[in-house]
Scaffold this motif. Sequence first.
Motif, PDB file in Angstrom:
ATOM      1  N   VAL A   9     -31.217  -9.217  12.417  1.00 23.97           N
ATOM      2  CA  VAL A   9     -31.423  -8.022  11.594  1.00 23.97           C
ATOM      3  C   VAL A   9     -30.405  -6.950  11.989  1.00 23.97           C
ATOM      4  N   ALA A  10     -29.963  -6.167  11.013  1.00 27.20           N
ATOM      5  CA  ALA A  10     -28.894  -5.191  11.237  1.00 27.20           C
ATOM      6  C   ALA A  10     -27.682  -5.918  11.804  1.00 27.20           C
ATOM      7  N   GLY A  11     -27.450  -7.098  11.268  1.00 30.95           N
ATOM      8  CA  GLY A  11     -26.451  -8.019  11.820  1.00 30.95           C
ATOM      9  C   GLY A  11     -25.026  -7.592  11.566  1.00 30.95           C
ATOM     10  N   ALA A  64     -30.903  -6.483   3.273  1.00 30.63           N
ATOM     11  CA  ALA A  64     -32.329  -6.155   3.411  1.00 30.63           C
ATOM     12  C   ALA A  64     -32.523  -4.982   4.353  1.00 30.63           C
ATOM     13  N   ASN A  65     -33.533  -4.199   4.049  1.00 25.16           N
ATOM     14  CA  ASN A  65     -33.957  -3.114   4.925  1.00 25.16           C
ATOM     15  C   ASN A  65     -34.941  -3.683   5.950  1.00 25.16           C
ATOM     16  N   ALA A  66     -34.649  -3.499   7.230  1.00 23.60           N
ATOM     17  CA  ALA A  66     -35.502  -4.045   8.291  1.00 23.60           C
ATOM     18  C   ALA A  66     -36.938  -3.553   8.220  1.00 23.60           C
ATOM     19  N   GLU A  67     -37.128  -2.390   7.595  1.00 26.97           N
ATOM     20  CA  GLU A  67     -38.484  -1.806   7.559  1.00 26.97           C
ATOM     21  C   GLU A  67     -39.354  -2.440   6.483  1.00 26.97           C
ATOM     22  N   SER A  75     -28.828 -10.380   8.332  1.00 21.79           N
ATOM     23  CA  SER A  75     -29.272  -9.423   7.325  1.00 21.79           C
ATOM     24  C   SER A  75     -28.849  -8.018   7.726  1.00 21.79           C
ATOM     25  N   ASP A  76     -28.602  -7.199   6.729  1.00 28.79           N
ATOM     26  CA  ASP A  76     -28.219  -5.814   6.980  1.00 28.79           C
ATOM     27  C   ASP A  76     -28.533  -5.013   5.729  1.00 28.79           C
ATOM     28  N   ILE A  77     -28.793  -3.740   5.906  1.00 32.32           N
ATOM     29  CA  ILE A  77     -29.085  -2.876   4.753  1.00 32.32           C
ATOM     30  C   ILE A  77     -27.792  -2.494   4.031  1.00 32.32           C
ATOM     31  N   ASN A  78     -26.665  -2.682   4.724  1.00 32.65           N
ATOM     32  CA  ASN A  78     -25.420  -2.122   4.216  1.00 32.65           C
ATOM     33  C   ASN A  78     -24.460  -3.196   3.691  1.00 32.65           C
ATOM     34  N   PRO A  79     -24.217  -3.208   2.375  1.00 30.71           N
ATOM     35  CA  PRO A  79     -23.367  -4.249   1.801  1.00 30.71           C
ATOM     36  C   PRO A  79     -21.934  -4.219   2.321  1.00 30.71           C
ATOM     37  N   TRP A 120     -22.039  -7.900  26.896  1.00 30.99           N
ATOM     38  CA  TRP A 120     -23.478  -7.709  26.648  1.00 30.99           C
ATOM     39  C   TRP A 120     -23.953  -8.679  25.573  1.00 30.99           C
ATOM     40  N   LYS A 121     -23.162  -8.808  24.508  1.00 28.98           N
ATOM     41  CA  LYS A 121     -23.564  -9.701  23.413  1.00 28.98           C
ATOM     42  C   LYS A 121     -23.580 -11.152  23.882  1.00 28.98           C
ATOM     43  N   ASP A 122     -22.571 -11.538  24.677  1.00 28.61           N
ATOM     44  CA  ASP A 122     -22.545 -12.910  25.211  1.00 28.61           C
ATOM     45  C   ASP A 122     -23.793 -13.162  26.057  1.00 28.61           C
ATOM     46  N   SER A 177     -13.449  -0.302  10.295  1.00 29.32           N
ATOM     47  CA  SER A 177     -12.923  -0.047  11.637  1.00 29.32           C
ATOM     48  C   SER A 177     -13.931  -0.419  12.722  1.00 29.32           C
ATOM     49  N   TYR A 178     -15.112  -0.900  12.297  1.00 32.52           N
ATOM     50  CA  TYR A 178     -16.240  -1.052  13.212  1.00 32.52           C
ATOM     51  C   TYR A 178     -15.926  -1.914  14.440  1.00 32.52           C
ATOM     52  N   ASP A 179     -15.318  -3.086  14.209  1.00 26.81           N
ATOM     53  CA  ASP A 179     -15.110  -4.018  15.323  1.00 26.81           C
ATOM     54  C   ASP A 179     -14.118  -3.466  16.348  1.00 26.81           C
ATOM     55  N   VAL A 200     -32.094  -8.205  17.015  1.00 22.59           N
ATOM     56  CA  VAL A 200     -31.514  -6.965  16.481  1.00 22.59           C
ATOM     57  C   VAL A 200     -30.673  -6.344  17.593  1.00 22.59           C
ATOM     58  N   ALA A 201     -29.381  -6.175  17.331  1.00 22.59           N
ATOM     59  CA  ALA A 201     -28.465  -5.657  18.352  1.00 22.59           C
ATOM     60  C   ALA A 201     -27.835  -4.364  17.868  1.00 22.59           C
ATOM     61  N   PHE A 202     -28.004  -3.320  18.623  1.00 25.72           N
ATOM     62  CA  PHE A 202     -27.422  -2.012  18.312  1.00 25.72           C
ATOM     63  C   PHE A 202     -27.749  -1.574  16.885  1.00 25.72           C
ATOM     64  N   GLY A 203     -28.934  -1.934  16.439  1.00 25.75           N
ATOM     65  CA  GLY A 203     -29.338  -1.588  15.079  1.00 25.75           C
ATOM     66  C   GLY A 203     -30.574  -0.721  15.049  1.00 25.75           C
TER      67      GLY A 203
END
Length: 261
Positions: free
Chosen positions: A68-70, A127-130, A97-101, A43-45, A27-29, A146-149
């Motif tokens: 990252v956290a894409g 991947a974990n950004a850390e 990249s994102d930590i969450n599959p 904002w993203k544009d 439901s994220y988008d 990195v946006a909103f991540g």
Amino acid sequence: THFGYETVTEGEKQERVAGVFHSVAESYDKMNDFMSLGVHRLWKDHFVSSLNPGATNPPGRPQRILDVAGGTGDIGFRMLQRAHEFNGNPNVHVTISDINPSMLAVGRQRSLSLPASHQSSLSFLEANAEVLPSSLKDNSLDLYTVAFGIRNFSNIPAALREAHRVLKPGGVFACLEFSKVDKYPLLNAIYKRWSFSAIPLIGQLVAADRDSYQYLVESIERFPSQEHFRDMIVDAGFAVAGEGYEDLTGGIAAIHRGIKP
Ligand code: SAM
């Protein structure tokens, strides 16, 4: 509340964040549009056009970008659009990249409707950004976004150090994140009301998931001010120009940038 985790460990925070984004992935988008009244798209544009990927000197020089956290690809797809279409540079490669599959799976699915040339310049990485994987080599990237991540990360300084490690000298770190509206008390009051009452309610009605959206609101509240976050970027070894940040919509969001010297 359910997510009041001031006393929880880093590992616990990471697990909770994983749970939140696993449950909101589908439901994220849609939710982003509801919650921000569509403004997140503007904002993203702006974020992507101000970074202007693909505008190289000489023209057509390859660029490697890591988002990252894409998540579901909003920034990565815009990067390719800007670089390939607007700047006519097909030699720009973007890794999302994102930590969450679950978020990446939604992104991968969405990417299938991109032009073939964009798809072949795109990769996905869990991947974990850390602790970015060693496949992302030191001094190898032109741009890290990195946006909103970043407000979800358990250890922000560690993520900033990793950003610094993988960027080339001269490479750019750029972050788009919710921020503080302190300079405009009236806007701040309206915004606080909107986020603390409307957003969890919308989460409940649209996604049947009040807790996850309550968490999102609280994580915004806890994130450092523009100036404090800028200082963290400087502490990680980046150089900043001027104030080091740009407020969007009165500071509801802000863009921070640093250059690796
Ligand atoms: N950048 C996308 C956008 O602007 O639409 C997605 C933002 S979403 C609000 C936040 C993302 O951060 C989620 O996909 C989540 O899985 C990811 N995330 C949280 N902690 C992370 C970490 N430690 N490393 C990498 N990604 C992480």
